[in-house]
Design a protein around this motif. Structure first.
Motif, mmCIF file in Angstrom:
data_model
loop_
_atom_site.group_PDB
_atom_site.id
_atom_site.type_symbol
_atom_site.label_atom_id
_atom_site.label_comp_id
_atom_site.label_asym_id
_atom_site.label_seq_id
_atom_site.Cartn_x
_atom_site.Cartn_y
_atom_site.Cartn_z
ATOM 1 N N LEU A 16 0.770 -1.325 -0.034
ATOM 2 C CA LEU A 16 0.117 0.115 -0.099
ATOM 3 C C LEU A 16 0.845 1.221 -0.029
ATOM 4 C CD1 LEU A 16 -2.988 1.200 0.226
ATOM 5 C CD2 LEU A 16 -2.682 1.038 2.548
ATOM 6 N N ARG A 17 1.947 1.270 0.768
ATOM 7 C CA ARG A 17 2.846 2.423 0.679
ATOM 8 C C ARG A 17 3.483 2.539 -0.364
ATOM 9 N NH1 ARG A 17 4.080 0.703 6.214
ATOM 10 N NH2 ARG A 17 3.182 2.424 7.694
ATOM 11 N N ARG A 18 3.774 1.358 -1.150
ATOM 12 C CA ARG A 18 4.633 1.769 -2.463
ATOM 13 C C ARG A 18 3.408 1.981 -3.526
ATOM 14 N NH1 ARG A 18 6.252 -3.600 -3.558
ATOM 15 N NH2 ARG A 18 4.541 -3.847 -4.869
ATOM 16 N N TRP A 19 2.564 1.655 -3.575
ATOM 17 C CA TRP A 19 1.236 2.045 -4.401
ATOM 18 C C TRP A 19 1.094 3.561 -4.171
ATOM 19 C CZ3 TRP A 19 -2.912 -2.236 -3.767
ATOM 20 C CH2 TRP A 19 -2.137 -3.287 -4.414
ATOM 21 N N ALA A 20 0.993 4.295 -2.840
ATOM 22 C CA ALA A 20 0.779 5.633 -2.789
ATOM 23 C C ALA A 20 1.942 6.170 -3.140
ATOM 24 C CB ALA A 20 0.420 5.664 -1.130
ATOM 25 N N SER A 21 3.174 5.843 -2.880
ATOM 26 C CA SER A 21 4.384 6.693 -3.413
ATOM 27 C C SER A 21 4.483 6.797 -4.967
ATOM 28 C CB SER A 21 5.498 6.189 -2.814
ATOM 29 O OG SER A 21 5.710 4.770 -3.335
#
Length: 73
Positions: A16-21
């Protein structure tokens, strides 16, 4: 907040963090009709295309070898 969302979506927090970044960096193409694809899915599709191409080339070479062997006899 990321933790709760990740749990609700049943995905890892790191994903989720990678998708957001990626979205914030502008590297994610968000079209309504185009599903998000993981790198793994893209790699599998690319390898399947390559396997079909190599298999076709092999079959062509096998047939050519068979014709060549018959001509020598």
């Amino acid at each position: 907040m990321v933790t709760h969302i990740a749990i609700d979506l049943c995905i890892e927090q790191s994903v989720l963090r990678r998708w957001a970044s990626q979205e914030q960096g502008g590297s994610v193409d968000m079209h309504a009709n185009k599903p998000l694809r993981s790198e793994t899915a893209s790699d599998v599709e690319r390898l399947q295309r390559e396997m079909r191409r190599v298999t076709t080339e092999r079959d062509i070479l096998k047939n050519a070898l068979g014709y060549s062997a018959r001509d020598r006899q």
